[in-house]
Design a protein around this motif. Sequence first.
Motif, PDB file in Angstrom:
ATOM      1  N   VAL A 182      37.337  36.364  52.666  1.00  0.00           N
ATOM      2  CA  VAL A 182      37.229  35.767  51.331  1.00  0.00           C
ATOM      3  C   VAL A 182      38.415  34.831  51.135  1.00  0.00           C
ATOM      4  O   VAL A 182      39.573  35.242  51.292  1.00  0.00           O
ATOM      5  CB  VAL A 182      37.226  36.857  50.247  1.00  0.00           C
ATOM      6  CG1 VAL A 182      37.224  36.238  48.866  1.00  0.00           C
ATOM      7  CG2 VAL A 182      36.034  37.775  50.421  1.00  0.00           C
ATOM      8  N   ASN A 183      38.150  33.575  50.830  1.00  0.00           N
ATOM      9  CA  ASN A 183      39.272  32.636  50.680  1.00  0.00           C
ATOM     10  C   ASN A 183      40.081  32.959  49.434  1.00  0.00           C
ATOM     11  O   ASN A 183      39.580  33.573  48.481  1.00  0.00           O
ATOM     12  CB  ASN A 183      38.796  31.179  50.689  1.00  0.00           C
ATOM     13  CG  ASN A 183      37.905  30.856  49.497  1.00  0.00           C
ATOM     14  OD1 ASN A 183      38.343  30.875  48.351  1.00  0.00           O
ATOM     15  ND2 ASN A 183      36.642  30.560  49.772  1.00  0.00           N
ATOM     16  N   PHE A 184      41.331  32.546  49.442  1.00  0.00           N
ATOM     17  CA  PHE A 184      42.273  32.927  48.392  1.00  0.00           C
ATOM     18  C   PHE A 184      41.824  32.440  47.023  1.00  0.00           C
ATOM     19  O   PHE A 184      41.931  33.171  46.027  1.00  0.00           O
ATOM     20  CB  PHE A 184      43.659  32.367  48.735  1.00  0.00           C
ATOM     21  CG  PHE A 184      44.717  32.753  47.753  1.00  0.00           C
ATOM     22  CD1 PHE A 184      45.288  34.009  47.777  1.00  0.00           C
ATOM     23  CD2 PHE A 184      45.144  31.856  46.784  1.00  0.00           C
ATOM     24  CE1 PHE A 184      46.258  34.377  46.860  1.00  0.00           C
ATOM     25  CE2 PHE A 184      46.115  32.198  45.868  1.00  0.00           C
ATOM     26  CZ  PHE A 184      46.674  33.467  45.903  1.00  0.00           C
ATOM     27  N   GLU A 185      41.314  31.218  46.949  1.00  0.00           N
ATOM     28  CA  GLU A 185      40.892  30.656  45.664  1.00  0.00           C
ATOM     29  C   GLU A 185      39.764  31.479  45.047  1.00  0.00           C
ATOM     30  O   GLU A 185      39.798  31.796  43.849  1.00  0.00           O
ATOM     31  CB  GLU A 185      40.424  29.212  45.861  1.00  0.00           C
ATOM     32  CG  GLU A 185      39.993  28.535  44.570  1.00  0.00           C
ATOM     33  CD  GLU A 185      39.550  27.103  44.780  1.00  0.00           C
ATOM     34  OE1 GLU A 185      39.238  26.429  43.781  1.00  0.00           O
ATOM     35  OE2 GLU A 185      39.513  26.669  45.947  1.00  0.00           O
ATOM     36  N   GLU A 186      38.791  31.867  45.861  1.00  0.00           N
ATOM     37  CA  GLU A 186      37.663  32.660  45.356  1.00  0.00           C
ATOM     38  C   GLU A 186      38.117  34.050  44.936  1.00  0.00           C
ATOM     39  O   GLU A 186      37.701  34.570  43.893  1.00  0.00           O
ATOM     40  CB  GLU A 186      36.595  32.760  46.446  1.00  0.00           C
ATOM     41  CG  GLU A 186      35.345  33.509  46.012  1.00  0.00           C
ATOM     42  CD  GLU A 186      34.323  33.621  47.127  1.00  0.00           C
ATOM     43  OE1 GLU A 186      33.342  34.367  46.944  1.00  0.00           O
ATOM     44  OE2 GLU A 186      34.508  32.968  48.181  1.00  0.00           O
ATOM     45  N   LEU A 187      38.989  34.646  45.751  1.00  0.00           N
ATOM     46  CA  LEU A 187      39.497  35.983  45.426  1.00  0.00           C
ATOM     47  C   LEU A 187      40.267  35.970  44.114  1.00  0.00           C
ATOM     48  O   LEU A 187      40.044  36.816  43.240  1.00  0.00           O
ATOM     49  CB  LEU A 187      40.397  36.472  46.568  1.00  0.00           C
ATOM     50  CG  LEU A 187      41.071  37.825  46.381  1.00  0.00           C
ATOM     51  CD1 LEU A 187      40.041  38.948  46.284  1.00  0.00           C
ATOM     52  CD2 LEU A 187      42.046  38.102  47.525  1.00  0.00           C
ATOM     53  N   LEU A 188      41.155  34.990  43.942  1.00  0.00           N
ATOM     54  CA  LEU A 188      41.964  34.902  42.723  1.00  0.00           C
ATOM     55  C   LEU A 188      41.085  34.658  41.505  1.00  0.00           C
ATOM     56  O   LEU A 188      41.289  35.268  40.444  1.00  0.00           O
ATOM     57  CB  LEU A 188      42.996  33.785  42.886  1.00  0.00           C
ATOM     58  CG  LEU A 188      43.950  33.572  41.716  1.00  0.00           C
ATOM     59  CD1 LEU A 188      44.825  34.790  41.496  1.00  0.00           C
ATOM     60  CD2 LEU A 188      44.819  32.328  41.960  1.00  0.00           C
ATOM     61  N   TYR A 189      40.099  33.776  41.640  1.00  0.00           N
ATOM     62  CA  TYR A 189      39.224  33.471  40.499  1.00  0.00           C
ATOM     63  C   TYR A 189      38.413  34.697  40.083  1.00  0.00           C
ATOM     64  O   TYR A 189      38.298  34.998  38.887  1.00  0.00           O
ATOM     65  CB  TYR A 189      38.282  32.321  40.845  1.00  0.00           C
ATOM     66  CG  TYR A 189      37.295  32.032  39.735  1.00  0.00           C
ATOM     67  CD1 TYR A 189      37.683  31.319  38.603  1.00  0.00           C
ATOM     68  CD2 TYR A 189      35.988  32.510  39.797  1.00  0.00           C
ATOM     69  CE1 TYR A 189      36.798  31.067  37.566  1.00  0.00           C
ATOM     70  CE2 TYR A 189      35.092  32.272  38.765  1.00  0.00           C
ATOM     71  CZ  TYR A 189      35.506  31.555  37.656  1.00  0.00           C
ATOM     72  OH  TYR A 189      34.630  31.331  36.626  1.00  0.00           O
ATOM     73  N   ASN A 190      37.819  35.403  41.055  1.00  0.00           N
ATOM     74  CA  ASN A 190      37.011  36.578  40.728  1.00  0.00           C
ATOM     75  C   ASN A 190      37.824  37.659  40.037  1.00  0.00           C
ATOM     76  O   ASN A 190      37.346  38.334  39.120  1.00  0.00           O
ATOM     77  CB  ASN A 190      36.372  37.139  41.997  1.00  0.00           C
ATOM     78  CG  ASN A 190      35.273  36.250  42.539  1.00  0.00           C
ATOM     79  OD1 ASN A 190      34.678  35.478  41.799  1.00  0.00           O
ATOM     80  ND2 ASN A 190      35.004  36.347  43.830  1.00  0.00           N
ATOM     81  N   VAL A 191      39.053  37.841  40.495  1.00  0.00           N
ATOM     82  CA  VAL A 191      39.928  38.836  39.866  1.00  0.00           C
ATOM     83  C   VAL A 191      40.280  38.417  38.446  1.00  0.00           C
ATOM     84  O   VAL A 191      40.148  39.189  37.486  1.00  0.00           O
ATOM     85  CB  VAL A 191      41.209  39.041  40.713  1.00  0.00           C
ATOM     86  CG1 VAL A 191      42.250  39.848  39.930  1.00  0.00           C
ATOM     87  CG2 VAL A 191      40.872  39.755  42.017  1.00  0.00           C
ATOM     88  N   MET A 192      40.718  37.182  38.276  1.00  0.00           N
ATOM     89  CA  MET A 192      41.196  36.725  36.966  1.00  0.00           C
ATOM     90  C   MET A 192      40.057  36.518  35.977  1.00  0.00           C
ATOM     91  O   MET A 192      40.251  36.677  34.764  1.00  0.00           O
ATOM     92  CB  MET A 192      41.989  35.436  37.128  1.00  0.00           C
ATOM     93  CG  MET A 192      43.342  35.620  37.788  1.00  0.00           C
ATOM     94  SD  MET A 192      44.370  36.847  36.953  1.00  0.00           S
ATOM     95  CE  MET A 192      44.446  36.171  35.296  1.00  0.00           C
ATOM     96  N   ALA A 193      38.871  36.192  36.456  1.00  0.00           N
ATOM     97  CA  ALA A 193      37.741  36.010  35.537  1.00  0.00           C
ATOM     98  C   ALA A 193      37.447  37.304  34.783  1.00  0.00           C
ATOM     99  O   ALA A 193      37.200  37.297  33.566  1.00  0.00           O
ATOM    100  CB  ALA A 193      36.510  35.541  36.307  1.00  0.00           C
ATOM    101  N   SER A 194      37.473  38.430  35.496  1.00  0.00           N
ATOM    102  CA  SER A 194      37.236  39.721  34.842  1.00  0.00           C
ATOM    103  C   SER A 194      38.391  40.107  33.933  1.00  0.00           C
ATOM    104  O   SER A 194      38.187  40.591  32.819  1.00  0.00           O
ATOM    105  CB  SER A 194      37.032  40.812  35.907  1.00  0.00           C
ATOM    106  OG  SER A 194      35.891  40.557  36.685  1.00  0.00           O
ATOM    107  N   ILE A 195      39.604  39.891  34.407  1.00  0.00           N
ATOM    108  CA  ILE A 195      40.769  40.299  33.620  1.00  0.00           C
ATOM    109  C   ILE A 195      40.880  39.451  32.343  1.00  0.00           C
ATOM    110  O   ILE A 195      41.178  39.977  31.254  1.00  0.00           O
ATOM    111  CB  ILE A 195      42.053  40.174  34.473  1.00  0.00           C
ATOM    112  CG1 ILE A 195      42.021  41.216  35.602  1.00  0.00           C
ATOM    113  CG2 ILE A 195      43.299  40.359  33.615  1.00  0.00           C
ATOM    114  CD1 ILE A 195      43.193  41.138  36.548  1.00  0.00           C
TER     115      ILE A 195
END
Length: 428
Positions: A347-360
């Motif tokens: 999983v690329n870093f940008e996608e991982l960071l976005y998915n985490v922060m979108a929920s938070i």
Amino acid sequence: MKFLYIRFFTFYQNIKSKIAFYPSLFAMSGVLFAFIMMYMENRGVSRYLIDNIPILVVNNGDTALTILSACITGLISMMVFSFSMVMVLLNQASTNYSPRLLPGLISDRKHQFILGIYLSSILYCIFILFSIQPTGDKYQVPGFSVLLGILFTVVCIYAFIYFIHTISQSIQITYILEKIFNSARNTLERLLESEKENSKFSFPDSKDWHKYETEKNGYFQNFSQENLLEFCKQNDTLIEIIPVKGIFVLQGIPIFKSEKELDEESLKQIHKYIHFSRAELVSDNYVLAFKQITEVIAKAMSPGINDPGTALNAIDYLTELFQLRMLKSDESYISEENKAYIKVRTVNFEELLYNVMASIRTYCKHDIVVVQKLCIMFYYLQSQKAVKEDYHKCLKEEAERLIEDAESMLENRKDLSILEHLKKKLEL
């Protein structure tokens, strides 16, 4: 011979993750030890002890029957009570934290070992009970074996006390978060170490390679690196694994590419090396740790729970994991003898960071304290070195989205002034 060893090792790695593996080993050892003691009794071990240390031997058949029956009954009751508590733990973790935490709690080896101790002791006592002849003379009673059954029961009582201690720890969110973090950190450090060794190798463009589809449905859990590497060398080909670990793969979806066209026999062989599962474990896929910690934060900040303290603790663990992830590239290779044979996507870093922060952001944008903590996380991560400069750009973009959402929710002037200060600190 090496191939058979690899196959056996792969089988062992798969079966040892099952919850019944260690209890089954303990249970078989209890039965085996019971037969060994029966053999020793026939060789006269109890007779020898009666002649030399009579205090260690129960030489009355009725007494031995009563003792073993009481031990078996007590151990079964203790085992039922213990694992009723496990069910309570799992239910509470699912309700208060996240259902995604359950596989990690179920796979806890300490609980499996304790269950194994109970089972082995119960089976040992049952088989020794069968060997007692209460109407015979004193030499027909397996007195020493009965004494060992009593000692095993005492061990089970201490195991039960230890179980109470561990179960009281397991229910605490700090323990759960630390366990998730440690498992993900070990996985990331192992991948980083492997990446250092393989970073010097190049891998050809796979655009025109032959694609092959999966035969199963399920979460792409892992693959046998040793077996697949051996296959590539034997067939003089290169392979690219298409899906990232942890993604749910449907039947008929391309799962890997091969530089050379493969026959049916080779395809069947490769499919055996690719593992699918209906459950997910952090030890196999570090991305699951980000999902679990994110869900803990979202659940803690939901109106039904409203526990910002837990969210703040979870953000600390999330920060450390992101810092490690920034040291890893979005692709990795498996090599041997100075040549890369397998390309693995992550999983690329940008996608991982976005998915985490979108929920938070959805659950935390109204709380200035949590927003402030997240901004501190971004500030720390921006000051860390990264394998790609794009990672810092992704962090800045997510920080902007967080501040924008928070400004739309907060109305208090003091809160808004804090947001302005955070924007300047993050250079937004």
